[in-house]
Scaffold this motif. Structure first.
Motif, mmCIF file in Angstrom:
data_model
loop_
_atom_site.group_PDB
_atom_site.id
_atom_site.type_symbol
_atom_site.label_atom_id
_atom_site.label_comp_id
_atom_site.label_asym_id
_atom_site.label_seq_id
_atom_site.Cartn_x
_atom_site.Cartn_y
_atom_site.Cartn_z
ATOM 1 N N ALA A 146 -26.482 -13.337 -13.567
ATOM 2 C CA ALA A 146 -27.108 -14.509 -12.947
ATOM 3 C C ALA A 146 -26.204 -15.730 -13.077
ATOM 4 O O ALA A 146 -26.101 -16.534 -12.153
ATOM 5 C CB ALA A 146 -28.460 -14.795 -13.588
ATOM 6 N N SER A 147 -25.563 -15.874 -14.236
ATOM 7 C CA SER A 147 -24.670 -17.020 -14.429
ATOM 8 C C SER A 147 -23.743 -16.797 -15.603
ATOM 9 O O SER A 147 -24.033 -16.018 -16.505
ATOM 10 C CB SER A 147 -25.469 -18.317 -14.637
ATOM 11 N N VAL A 148 -22.633 -17.495 -15.536
ATOM 12 C CA VAL A 148 -21.723 -17.594 -16.665
ATOM 13 C C VAL A 148 -21.918 -19.019 -17.166
ATOM 14 O O VAL A 148 -21.489 -19.977 -16.537
ATOM 15 C CB VAL A 148 -20.262 -17.337 -16.242
ATOM 16 N N GLU B 118 -30.136 -13.969 -22.187
ATOM 17 C CA GLU B 118 -28.891 -14.632 -22.523
ATOM 18 C C GLU B 118 -28.086 -13.651 -23.368
ATOM 19 O O GLU B 118 -28.607 -13.063 -24.308
ATOM 20 C CB GLU B 118 -29.135 -15.918 -23.308
ATOM 21 N N ILE B 119 -26.820 -13.484 -23.015
ATOM 22 C CA ILE B 119 -25.932 -12.587 -23.742
ATOM 23 C C ILE B 119 -24.834 -13.429 -24.376
ATOM 24 O O ILE B 119 -24.137 -14.173 -23.682
ATOM 25 C CB ILE B 119 -25.272 -11.529 -22.819
ATOM 26 N N TYR B 120 -24.675 -13.306 -25.677
ATOM 27 C CA TYR B 120 -23.631 -14.039 -26.392
ATOM 28 C C TYR B 120 -22.461 -13.082 -26.606
ATOM 29 O O TYR B 120 -22.653 -11.944 -27.039
ATOM 30 C CB TYR B 120 -24.156 -14.533 -27.742
ATOM 31 N N ILE B 121 -21.261 -13.556 -26.289
ATOM 32 C CA ILE B 121 -20.078 -12.705 -26.342
ATOM 33 C C ILE B 121 -19.027 -13.322 -27.249
ATOM 34 O O ILE B 121 -18.693 -14.505 -27.104
ATOM 35 C CB ILE B 121 -19.494 -12.518 -24.925
ATOM 36 N N ASP B 122 -18.509 -12.524 -28.162
ATOM 37 C CA ASP B 122 -17.396 -12.916 -29.019
ATOM 38 C C ASP B 122 -16.208 -12.033 -28.672
ATOM 39 O O ASP B 122 -16.353 -10.816 -28.492
ATOM 40 C CB ASP B 122 -17.746 -12.725 -30.499
ATOM 41 N N ALA C 219 -10.881 -15.131 -30.794
ATOM 42 C CA ALA C 219 -10.040 -15.775 -29.791
ATOM 43 C C ALA C 219 -10.857 -16.579 -28.787
ATOM 44 O O ALA C 219 -10.442 -17.655 -28.370
ATOM 45 C CB ALA C 219 -9.203 -14.728 -29.050
ATOM 46 N N ASN C 220 -11.998 -16.055 -28.392
ATOM 47 C CA ASN C 220 -12.788 -16.675 -27.334
ATOM 48 C C ASN C 220 -14.256 -16.329 -27.513
ATOM 49 O O ASN C 220 -14.602 -15.433 -28.281
ATOM 50 C CB ASN C 220 -12.320 -16.176 -25.960
ATOM 51 N N GLU C 221 -15.097 -17.052 -26.759
ATOM 52 C CA GLU C 221 -16.520 -16.741 -26.736
ATOM 53 C C GLU C 221 -17.081 -17.133 -25.384
ATOM 54 O O GLU C 221 -16.464 -17.905 -24.646
ATOM 55 C CB GLU C 221 -17.276 -17.451 -27.862
ATOM 56 N N ALA C 222 -18.232 -16.583 -25.085
ATOM 57 C CA ALA C 222 -18.875 -16.880 -23.808
ATOM 58 C C ALA C 222 -20.366 -16.617 -23.927
ATOM 59 O O ALA C 222 -20.825 -15.914 -24.826
ATOM 60 C CB ALA C 222 -18.288 -16.009 -22.695
ATOM 61 N N ILE C 223 -21.100 -17.210 -22.984
ATOM 62 C CA ILE C 223 -22.533 -16.972 -22.868
ATOM 63 C C ILE C 223 -22.822 -16.675 -21.401
ATOM 64 O O ILE C 223 -22.509 -17.487 -20.528
ATOM 65 C CB ILE C 223 -23.354 -18.189 -23.341
#
Length: 170
Positions: free
Chosen positions: A56-58, A88-92, A106-110
């Motif tokens: 649905a969204s970044v 909501e998905i939390y990414i490491d 190094a990075n993260e995202a939702i």
């Protein structure tokens, strides 16, 4: 529907950075990393909902550290909050040192995913039952992020965003 713990959705993808996936500085293309994160998040969302899921969204991406050619990259995704049909998905993102084997974030995202039926109509999903302190922290923050997103999109009045308002009240 019974609530599920985040651990049931946890997804880990590990891969190498190959020459065809790098920019002229020999670092992983941002778009390649986004695709890897999207795949991991998709699997996590599907594990939680047991339904077809769509991106649905970044909501947030932080490219904090370049990921060089030849690196071992691990993308970890987990559902941080489930709403009616969205998650909501939390990414490491971790990079493994070639010599020591030590992992560095190094990075993260939702990302936000929506569970849909076979015709593409959003469908109800189980609630999330966070267990660890980190899971509880991300769970609470997810509602604030959702409210902020709805306010910015004009889909919620600022006065209705109770979780956001609570941040600014004495």
């Amino acid at each position: 529907m019974e609530a599920k713990p985040p651990s049931e959705s946890r997804t880990t993808l590990t891969d190498l950075v190959l020459p065809s996936e790098t920019n002229p500085l020999n670092n992983l293309f941002g778009g390649e990393l986004l695709a890897r994160m999207d795949r991991a998040a998709s699997i996590a969302a599907r594990r939680h909902s047991r339904r077809i899921v769509v991106t649905a969204s970044v909501n947030h991406v932080a490219f904090n550290k370049a990921i060089p050619l030849g690196s071992v990259v691990t993308v970890e995704a987990v559902v941080s909050r489930a709403f009616k049909s969205s998650m909501e998905i939390y990414i490491d993102v971790w990079v493994e040192d070639r010599e020591s084997g030590r992992r560095t974030k190094a990075n993260e995202a939702i990302y936000t995913f929506v569970a849909v039926d076979e015709t593409g109509v959003p469908i109800q999903i189980p609630a999330l039952a966070p267990e660890t302190d980190l899971e509880k922290e991300r769970y609470e923050a997810a509602l604030r992020r959702k409210q902020l997103s709805l306010v910015l999109a004009g889909k919620m009045k600022p006065t209705e965003a109770t979780e956001l308002k609570a941040l600014f009240e004495d």
